[in-house]
Enzyme design. Structure first.
Site, mmCIF file in Angstrom:
data_model
loop_
_atom_site.group_PDB
_atom_site.id
_atom_site.type_symbol
_atom_site.label_atom_id
_atom_site.label_comp_id
_atom_site.label_asym_id
_atom_site.label_seq_id
_atom_site.Cartn_x
_atom_site.Cartn_y
_atom_site.Cartn_z
ATOM 1 N N SER A 35 11.097 29.224 -5.675
ATOM 2 C CA SER A 35 11.139 27.867 -6.231
ATOM 3 C C SER A 35 12.590 27.454 -6.482
ATOM 4 C CB SER A 35 10.327 27.799 -7.529
ATOM 5 O OG SER A 35 8.949 27.906 -7.263
ATOM 6 N N HIS A 147 16.578 26.798 -10.538
ATOM 7 C CA HIS A 147 15.196 27.240 -10.390
ATOM 8 C C HIS A 147 14.278 26.104 -10.828
ATOM 9 C CE1 HIS A 147 11.523 29.598 -10.604
ATOM 10 N NE2 HIS A 147 12.160 30.577 -10.001
ATOM 11 N N HIS A 148 13.209 25.902 -10.065
ATOM 12 C CA HIS A 148 12.273 24.810 -10.355
ATOM 13 C C HIS A 148 11.626 24.972 -11.728
ATOM 14 C CE1 HIS A 148 9.830 21.407 -9.665
ATOM 15 N NE2 HIS A 148 9.589 21.566 -8.381
ATOM 16 N N ALA A 149 11.588 26.192 -12.256
ATOM 17 C CA ALA A 149 11.036 26.386 -13.595
ATOM 18 C C ALA A 149 11.895 25.691 -14.647
ATOM 19 C CB ALA A 149 10.926 27.876 -13.915
ATOM 20 N N ASN A 320 9.288 20.012 -16.437
ATOM 21 C CA ASN A 320 8.480 19.653 -15.264
ATOM 22 C C ASN A 320 7.293 18.815 -15.710
ATOM 23 O OD1 ASN A 320 9.332 21.307 -12.620
ATOM 24 N ND2 ASN A 320 9.790 22.533 -14.433
#
Length: 474
Positions: A35, A147-149, A320
């Site tokens: 991610s 990081h997408h987190a 997110n």
């Protein structure tokens, strides 16, 4: 937006990962589900290195999340938690590289691909920033890896505002000190404390729901049935089978960047009675059609996914907050005007689904599973789409980075097991389109890129003879 404003907006202030972020973090048990997000900015020249470093020191003031690492609880018994890195060293996160003499933009993308495909050091905050020098005409590039987190596309642009300034000034402040980090067992304790604190509000919400049912049981029953039917629709695969031509999968990403005149794409959309997003997706699907025709394997539709922001007024920055609409992309509609109309209807219908934001219901259940099981389920869902496409509004006024002018900003979103993830960010008068595709799915990369260019050309033709052309950054 200055550091104080972002801090007040709460960019990345919640120490606990939400279920969506937990799934993305733990799904990386499968290397194909990395991610990693890349924001690539083209600068009019290389900034002074001291100013480059100072810019990030300034960002650390308003965005403490950049100094936080992820701490996993024992046995995965709670959500991972963001905690100050007791050994944080900005030196590790900032890199500098000079491309070879005579380097092209393709060389830059190749370097960015390698950065994106390299795993994060999970003992440190999951981000890196690299300054590339030696680009054509004295330009430079800033490559930010996240990081997408940490955040979604909208949150990434909020972070980029932190790194930009309205004027080409390089005056920066230093970060504030933070308390020491958390241990793995401390994450369990923090989770228990959070649960105890939230219990009264959970009870209040449950009581309010019960009162609504008592007050109007008929309406409550009808709403429940409607939501259930909607959930069934949004969870069902779209009525389009994955293309056999794109069945290959690997961990090898390829990047390309396309410039499209924003006014021309808007005019084309208006000519067909659609939105900018409708025209954008129509162009992508036109490219998919041409690619399949090039192999003599035409398809009528492909399964695709579109992230839709569900941010509300008052939501803090970062994090997110998105839902995913799954559609059957009308590749076989050859007339671009009709394709724009068809896409507009599909997207409007998806947005009206009561269960559109079903990930909020499903992610908490998925996040409790072992990482290997999360990876299996998430991978199966991602591989069922042939295209993921996103569109995020960007800067409308000129911005600067470390005393240099930002000419373009190209987004390269993660490729979670699907053949291509294509993202548009508007920057001033240009639609900056970042293409991330799997080299095993699109076995002829040159044909794929030329097909996408042709797809935009046929859509832009709706804007009339004065429409700008789509151009790859080569």
């Amino acid at each position: 937006m200055n550091a104080t404003a972002i801090a007040q907006d709460g960019w990345g202030q919640d120490p606990a990962m939400n279920p969506i972020e937990t799934v993305m973090w733990r799904a990386e048990a499968d290397p194909a589900l990395k991610s990693t997000m890349i924001a690539l900015e083209v600068l009019d020249r290389a900034p002074d290195w001291a100013d480059f470093v100072a810019t990030h020191q300034h960002a650390l003031v308003g965005v403490p999340r950049l100094r936080h690492r992820v701490v996993e609880p024992p046995f995965g018994l709670a959500a991972p938690r963001w905690s100050p890195d007791p050994q944080f060293d900005l030196h590790f996160h900032l890199r500098r590289s000079t491309l070879r003499s005579g380097a092209t933009w393709k060389d830059l993308f190749s370097a960015a691909e390698q950065i994106a495909m390299s795993p994060f050091d999970r003992s440190r905050p999951p981000w890196e920033a690299t300054l590339f020098e030696g680009l054509p005409d004295g330009r430079a590039a800033y490559v930010l890896k996240l990081h997408h987190a940490s955040t979604d596309g909208v949150g990434t642009l909020q972070l980029m505002k932190m790194l930009h300034s309205s004027l080409p000034t390089t005056k920066r402040a230093g970060p504030r000190p933070e308390r020491g980090g958390m241990t793995a067992w401390g994450v369990l304790g923090a989770q228990a404390l959070d649960s105890a604190r939230s219990a009264p509000s959970v009870v209040r919400r449950a009581g309010a729901a019960a009162r609504r049912v008592v007050a109007d049981p008929g309406k409550s029953l009808l709403d429940g049935v409607r939501y259930g039917l909607s959930l069934q629709r949004v969870l069902s695969p779209p009525p389009a089978a994955p293309s056999p031509l794109l069945a290959g999968r690997s961990v090898n990403w390829r990047y390309a960047a396309l410039d499209v005149d924003l006014a021309s794409l808007r005019a084309a959309a208006k000519a067909a009675g659609g939105s900018l997003n409708d025209a954008y997706i129509a162009a992508l699907l036109g490219g998919y059609r041409r690619y399949h025709e090039g192999f003599g394997a035409p398809v009528d539709a492909i399964p695709m996914a579109i992230p839709i922001s569900v941010r509300r007024d008052g939501d803090g920055g970062g994090g997110n907050r998105f839902a995913t609409a799954r559609l059957a992309g009308p590749v076989g509609v050859t007339d671009p005007r009709e394709r724009i109309e068809a896409i507009g209807e599909l997207v409007r219908t998806a947005r009206q689904e009561p269960a559109l934001d079903n990930i909020r219901v499903l992610a908490p259940l998925l996040a409790r599973l072992p990482a290997s099981v999360i990876a299996q389920i998430a991978g199966d869902m991602a591989r069922s789409s042939d295209l993921q496409a996103s569109n995020v509004p960007g800067a409308r006024e000129e911005v600067h980075f470390a005393g240099t002018r930002v000419e373009r900003l190209y987004p390269f979103a993660p490729l979670p097991g699907c053949p291509a993830m294509i993202t548009l960010v508007s920057h001033l008068a240009t639609c900056c389109i970042g293409v991330n595709y799997d080299a095993a799915a699109f076995t002829d990369g040159d044909l794929f890129l030329s097909s996408l260019e042709d797809g935009f050309t046929e859509v832009l033709a709706l804007a009339g003879p004065d429409a700008g052309a789509a151009r790859w950054l080569r």
